[in-house]
Design an enzyme around this catalytic site. Structure first.
Site, PDB file in Angstrom:
ATOM      1  N   CYS A  91       0.834  -1.220   0.000  1.00 57.01           N
ATOM      2  CA  CYS A  91       0.000   0.000   0.000  1.00 57.01           C
ATOM      3  C   CYS A  91       0.859   1.256   0.000  1.00 57.01           C
ATOM      4  O   CYS A  91       0.888   2.011  -0.957  1.00 57.01           O
ATOM      5  CB  CYS A  91      -0.890   0.029   1.247  1.00 57.01           C
ATOM      6  SG  CYS A  91      -1.906  -1.380   1.465  1.00 57.01           S
TER       7      CYS A  91
HETATM    8  N1  SAJ Z   1       7.132   2.238   8.510  1.00 55.09           N
HETATM    9  C1  SAJ Z   1       8.200   2.992   8.970  1.00 55.09           C
HETATM   10  N2  SAJ Z   1       7.973   3.898   9.971  1.00 55.09           N
HETATM   11  C2  SAJ Z   1       6.731   4.082  10.502  1.00 55.09           C
HETATM   12  C3  SAJ Z   1       5.655   3.309  10.015  1.00 55.09           C
HETATM   13  C4  SAJ Z   1       5.876   2.390   9.021  1.00 55.09           C
HETATM   14  O1  SAJ Z   1       9.327   2.847   8.497  1.00 55.09           O
HETATM   15  O2  SAJ Z   1       6.597   4.909  11.406  1.00 55.09           O
HETATM   16  C5  SAJ Z   1       7.362   1.286   7.424  1.00 55.09           C
HETATM   17  C6  SAJ Z   1       7.001  -0.128   7.809  1.00 55.09           C
HETATM   18  O3  SAJ Z   1       8.120  -0.800   8.343  1.00 55.09           O
HETATM   19  C7  SAJ Z   1       6.582  -0.731   6.471  1.00 55.09           C
HETATM   20  C8  SAJ Z   1       5.986   0.451   5.724  1.00 55.09           C
HETATM   21  O4  SAJ Z   1       6.488   1.631   6.366  1.00 55.09           O
HETATM   22  O5  SAJ Z   1       7.699  -1.217   5.775  1.00 55.09           O
HETATM   23  C9  SAJ Z   1       4.459   0.484   5.747  1.00 55.09           C
HETATM   24  O6  SAJ Z   1       4.082   0.359   7.077  1.00 55.09           O
HETATM   25  P1  SAJ Z   1       2.549   0.588   7.574  1.00 55.09           P
HETATM   26  O7  SAJ Z   1       2.573   0.602   9.066  1.00 55.09           O
HETATM   27  O8  SAJ Z   1       1.963   1.750   6.896  1.00 55.09           O
HETATM   28  O9  SAJ Z   1       1.871  -0.766   7.203  1.00 55.09           O
HETATM   29  P2  SAJ Z   1       1.021  -1.179   5.952  1.00 55.09           P
HETATM   30  O10 SAJ Z   1       1.720  -1.003   4.667  1.00 55.09           O
HETATM   31  O11 SAJ Z   1       0.512  -2.528   6.278  1.00 55.09           O
HETATM   32  O12 SAJ Z   1      -0.131  -0.116   5.960  1.00 55.09           O
HETATM   33  C10 SAJ Z   1      -1.406  -0.531   6.296  1.00 55.09           C
HETATM   34  C11 SAJ Z   1      -2.262   0.449   5.563  1.00 55.09           C
HETATM   35  N3  SAJ Z   1      -3.595  -0.078   5.439  1.00 55.09           N
HETATM   36  C12 SAJ Z   1      -4.223   0.132   4.251  1.00 55.09           C
HETATM   37  O13 SAJ Z   1      -3.713   0.710   3.329  1.00 55.09           O
HETATM   38  C13 SAJ Z   1      -5.568  -0.410   4.139  1.00 55.09           C
HETATM   39  C14 SAJ Z   1      -2.324   1.773   6.284  1.00 55.09           C
HETATM   40  O14 SAJ Z   1      -3.420   2.577   5.778  1.00 55.09           O
HETATM   41  C15 SAJ Z   1      -2.526   1.589   7.741  1.00 55.09           C
HETATM   42  O15 SAJ Z   1      -2.556   2.879   8.368  1.00 55.09           O
HETATM   43  C16 SAJ Z   1      -1.349   0.793   8.271  1.00 55.09           C
HETATM   44  O16 SAJ Z   1      -1.518  -0.504   7.707  1.00 55.09           O
HETATM   45  C17 SAJ Z   1      -1.364   0.708   9.778  1.00 55.09           C
HETATM   46  O17 SAJ Z   1      -1.808   1.688  10.402  1.00 55.09           O
HETATM   47  O18 SAJ Z   1      -0.865  -0.301  10.287  1.00 55.09           O
END
Ligand code: SAJ
Length: 440
Positions: free
Chosen positions: A277
């Site tokens: 995403c």
């Molecule tokens: N990440 C960082 N630093 C952060 C947060 C994330 O480096 O502070 C990295 C993570 O390690 C990962 C990537 O970014 O590699 C994405 O992380 P994410 O927490 O956004 O996880 P996702 O990709 O699973 O995002 C999903 C998304 N859900 C949908 O798109 C339906 C997002 O909208 C959600 O907000 C997120 O999960 C969530 O909150 O966990």
């Protein structure tokens, strides 16, 4: 004038006789199909992947958030069935399209899944249908791609004979607090009647439906949600690089800023941006704006910073080994955790793949361990997870923590490692004062 087809659909939603079809039995489509089946509808799940269909028909689940027992109960109750054949759409009243929207190698949107689903749907279009697109895509897709195809040469008028809307998926696999059932659902139609019919359908199964004035508003809301995350992650990654120049601990800085009870949201730096995403959705938006002669500078800059993090991490490994008078070339480097985020088994777009590739390019002997991923086969990388992670730690010249799974015994890691590059502050206080730990 009361629209006959609208009235008929609203009645079928109210008495649960509407025949529901969900295209795409993935982490979005299957939970949605289950939600409508639990709400009393007869639901058909359609997917070209026969393995998924056979699994559902056997009363089992291939999606971590849906228990197999729930599928078994719904299938034996006749509320849920699955097929590879789209022909059953001829009897469907309400169809939700939940197919992937990846990027091509060129970085442009890949709408092939949406296009093939739409072409199939067009074959079986009939008056009295409502169709909702859930796949994350650029603003205008529902109107410019789906409506163009579904309203062509069949004499059907959108908003009168059939209804078309967009409703962004908000599924976060593995999350238990916010699920398909209780996460607010934005819905925007091509016409007001489309919004009303689509919202009425979804309100039968989902707790909160949020109607908006158009499909474009709904498409753009989703892109704002995920672009917001991508840009803020890019910001903290740049903060990490700035703090290194300043000799300040970025993790302490972020924790201090996070004590602000309003107007701040904590993000943490890392080795890059993974997942299906966050690294991808914003590029759908910047691609669309480029076609309108506008450069989405924030997105381009954040993407540049985030995609540069694997190289930055490898540089820190090289410098840390150098400080121990070792060259990266020929050193044994253990990458700990390769999934794109902690405690899941999903490798998509994982920065670990870039870190491993760059380490190998520089001549390091790379091993990895991940409790959720037993082997890696990706663009020239062919590795199996180390059997004994602590033994692998002992044998490594340098350990790089790329994904901080909860299951690791971090004190044992610290005691047994010669040198650790901690890209996630997984060691916490242990890492802050240790001469053998380097952090972002
Ligand atoms: N990440 C960082 N630093 C952060 C947060 C994330 O480096 O502070 C990295 C993570 O390690 C990962 C990537 O970014 O590699 C994405 O992380 P994410 O927490 O956004 O996880 P996702 O990709 O699973 O995002 C999903 C998304 N859900 C949908 O798109 C339906 C997002 O909208 C959600 O907000 C997120 O999960 C969530 O909150 O966990």
């Amino acid at each position: 004038m009361t629209n006959m087809y609208k009235q008929r659909l609203l009645e079928k939603f109210a008495n649960r006789t509407a025949r529901v079809a969900i295209l795409g039995m993935g982490y979005v489509g299957l939970p949605l199909a289950v939600a409508f089946a639990e709400a009393g509808f007869e639901v058909l799940g359609i997917d070209p992947d026969k393995r998924k269909i056979d699994t559902i028909q056997r009363g089992e689940s291939h999606i971590q958030d849906i228990p197999g027992a729930q599928i078994a109960r719904l299938v034996s109750a006749g509320k849920l069935r699955a097929a590879v054949d789209f022909a059953a759409l001829a009897e469907a009243d309400a169809v939700s399209v939940c197919v992937p929207t990846p990027l091509r190698k060129t970085g442009d949107p890949d709408l092939s899944f949406i296009l093939s689903a739409t072409e199939q749907l067009a074959k079986y279009m009939h008056a009295g249908m409502v169709i909702i697109l859930e796949s994350t895509t650029y603003p205008g897709t529902t109107r410019e791609v789906l409506l163009a195809e579904l309203g062509k040469d069949n004499g059907l008028t959108v908003g009168e004979d059939f209804f078309l809307a967009f409703s962004p998926e908000r599924v976060d696999p593995g999350r238990e607090d916010w699920t398909t059932l209780n996460t607010p659902k934005v819905i925007g139609g091509i016409t007001p009647a489309c919004t009303e019919v689509a919202a009425s359908w979804y309100a039968c199964a989902l707790k909160t439906v949020v109607p908006v004035s158009s499909a474009e508003v709904a498409e753009m809301a989703k892109l704002l949600e995920n672009t917001f995350r991508m840009i803020n992650i890019g910001l903290v990654n740049e903060m990490a690089m700035m703090c290194e120049k300043l000799g300040v601990d970025v993790w302490e800085v972020i924790d201090a800023a996070a004590t602000k009870p309003f107007g701040f949201m904590k993000f943490t730096p890392g080795p890059g941006l993974g997942g299906h995403c966050i690294p991808i959705d914003p590029l759908y938006l910047s691609w669309k704006l480029r076609a309108l002669n506008y450069s989405a500078r924030f997105i381009e800059l954040a993407s540049e910073i985030n995609t540069g993090m694997p190289r930055y991490v490898v540089g820190k490994v090289q410098d840390a080994l150098n400080d121990q008078e070792k060259s990266l070339k020929g050193s044994q480097v253990l990458v700990l955790g390769v999934a794109y985020k902690p405690d899941i088994d999903d490798l998509r777009e994982s920065p670990a793949l870039d870190v491993i590739g760059l380490l190998q390019q520089k001549g390091a002997e790379v091993r990895y361990h991940d409790p959720y991923i037993s082997s890696l086969r990706h663009e020239g990388i062919a590795l199996d997870s180390a059997k004994d992670w602590l033994q692998a730690v002992r044998e490594a010249d340098c350990v790089v923590i790329v994904t901080n799974h909860k299951s690791y015994d971090y004190p044992a890691l610290h005691d047994n490692a010669q040198l650790i590059v901690d890209t996630r502050n997984a060691l916490g206080r242990l890492g802050r004062n240790s001469s053998k730990v380097v952090r972002l």
